[in-house]
Design a protein around this motif. Structure first.
Motif, PDB file in Angstrom:
ATOM      1  N   ILE A 109      11.051   1.282  14.406  1.00 32.84           N
ATOM      2  CA  ILE A 109      11.999   2.290  14.881  1.00 32.84           C
ATOM      3  C   ILE A 109      11.366   3.679  14.805  1.00 32.84           C
ATOM      4  N   ALA A 164      12.142   2.489  22.475  1.00 33.84           N
ATOM      5  CA  ALA A 164      12.617   1.101  22.507  1.00 33.84           C
ATOM      6  C   ALA A 164      11.798   0.195  21.609  1.00 33.84           C
ATOM      7  N   ILE A 165      12.470  -0.839  21.112  1.00 35.74           N
ATOM      8  CA  ILE A 165      11.808  -1.966  20.465  1.00 35.74           C
ATOM      9  C   ILE A 165      12.289  -3.223  21.180  1.00 35.74           C
ATOM     10  N   PRO A 181      17.247  -5.883  16.405  1.00 34.69           N
ATOM     11  CA  PRO A 181      16.407  -5.244  15.381  1.00 34.69           C
ATOM     12  C   PRO A 181      16.565  -5.817  13.975  1.00 34.69           C
ATOM     13  N   LEU A 202      22.258  -1.289  21.461  1.00 32.92           N
ATOM     14  CA  LEU A 202      21.901  -2.268  20.438  1.00 32.92           C
ATOM     15  C   LEU A 202      22.247  -3.677  20.898  1.00 32.92           C
ATOM     16  N   LEU A 210      17.302  -1.064  21.373  1.00 34.63           N
ATOM     17  CA  LEU A 210      16.812  -1.979  20.342  1.00 34.63           C
ATOM     18  C   LEU A 210      17.270  -3.400  20.649  1.00 34.63           C
ATOM     19  N   ASP A 211      16.308  -4.319  20.708  1.00 35.78           N
ATOM     20  CA  ASP A 211      16.593  -5.715  21.009  1.00 35.78           C
ATOM     21  C   ASP A 211      16.524  -6.518  19.716  1.00 35.78           C
ATOM     22  N   ILE A 253      17.864   5.302  22.575  1.00 35.02           N
ATOM     23  CA  ILE A 253      17.107   4.309  21.803  1.00 35.02           C
ATOM     24  C   ILE A 253      17.634   2.928  22.159  1.00 35.02           C
ATOM     25  N   GLN A 257      10.370  -3.338  10.369  1.00 34.65           N
ATOM     26  CA  GLN A 257      11.355  -3.018  11.404  1.00 34.65           C
ATOM     27  C   GLN A 257      11.638  -1.523  11.437  1.00 34.65           C
TER      28      GLN A 257
END
Length: 307
Positions: free
Chosen positions: A146, A83-84, A162, A191, A159-160, A157, A142
């Motif tokens: 990832i 995760a980001i 991204p 996403l 992603l907030d 995965i 970025q």
């Protein structure tokens, strides 16, 4: 279909004193989805993601990931999640390789050189593995974020936002990477974004969230096909084209016209017959441009929910 559920959220609610950030949210993400979590800023997207990663506790509701409860099986679940959340952070005076080596050890123990280099290659940064992160563009940072999320080869995965702050080229690089992860690597991608075109291009399923509540959920193609589109036809002779359409049902579908452009409100299946009519009558069509259909849909659906 039950065994293909990667994320299952039921009745999820989060209250901060008088503010209800997420309100009785249900959603389902299936294996292999690129799932678009769409909504304006302040809709509750980041709060939902933080609950899904057990960074904050829900007020009520349940979260299952890989069919397991996030409460009782948190460790097992998070081992398979990358995760980001918000902007990834790095040691700017260290190289990309060194950053991944350190961050990998902190989260999962020793990581092999081979694994780090394979991951950097996957995100398009292999040639810059010796470069210090302070020399990287925002888009490269970025992608390195990832890469960090991918080091332990997760199945899911998350992603907030991204692509926030990226230029068009940087956005394209992230989109291409997400499609690669989904189509070639078999990853499930969740996403979050407020950028409509991003979801339209990469997602196969989506949910629209507004003021903490789900407005609609489903396949992107099916949701968008329910709506008429604004379609711009660029022609060599607008006056001749408009004369041709007089006394036909096409005339009633004209939305506006300016310069060499005629804009129609059409069903998706009407675009090809209209183009054929122009061509058969020797009117050259230089471009057929549908407007961002998801943007139209998003505005319509949120306006209805606020009435």
């Amino acid at each position: 279909m039950e065994e293909n559920k990667v994320i299952e959220v039921l009745g999820l609610t989060k209250k901060f004193k008088r503010l209800t950030a997420v309100n009785d949210l249900d959603l389902t993400v299936y294996k292999g989805d690129v799932f678009g979590f769409l909504g304006p800023n302040g809709a509750g997207k980041s709060t939902t993601i933080r609950m899904m990663l057990s960074l904050i506790a829900p007020t009520s509701g349940t979260i299952k990931i890989f069919g397991k409860s996030l409460i009782s099986d948190r460790k097992d679940i998070l081992k398979k999640v990358g995760a980001i959340v918000e902007k990834p952070d790095f040691y700017k005076n260290l190289t990309a390789y060194k950053n991944l080596s350190i961050l990998g050890r902190l989260s999962m123990g020793e990581v092999s050189r081979k694994k780090i280099m394979e991951t950097l290659e996957l995100v398009g940064l292999k040639e810059r593995y010796k470069s210090k992160v302070k020399t990287f563009s925002h888009g490269m940072k970025q992608r390195l974020g990832i890469a960090q999320a991918l080091l332990h080869d997760p199945d899911l995965i998350i992603l907030d936002e991204p692509t926030t702050g990226l230029d068009p080229q940087g956005m394209k690089e992230i989109r291409d990477l997400l499609l690669l992860l989904s189509r070639e690597k078999g990853k499930t991608v969740f996403l979050s974004s407020h950028i409509l075109s991003e979801i339209e291009i990469v997602a196969n399923r989506m949910i629209i969230l507004d003021k903490g509540k789900k407005i609609v959920e489903g396949k992107v193609s099916e949701l968008l096909n329910k709506n008429k589109l604004k379609v711009t036809f660029e022609v060599d002779d607008k006056n001749t084209a408009k004369t041709l359409l007089e006394n036909t049902t096409w005339n009633d579908k004209i939305y506006s016209s300016i310069d060499n452009k005629i804009v129609f409100i059409l069903e998706p299946e009407e675009i090809s017959p209209l183009n054929k009519l122009f061509v058969e009558n020797n009117i050259a069509v230089s471009a057929v441009i549908p407007t961002r259909s998801l943007e139209e849909y998003f505005l319509n659906i949120t306006e209805k929910s606020n009435k």
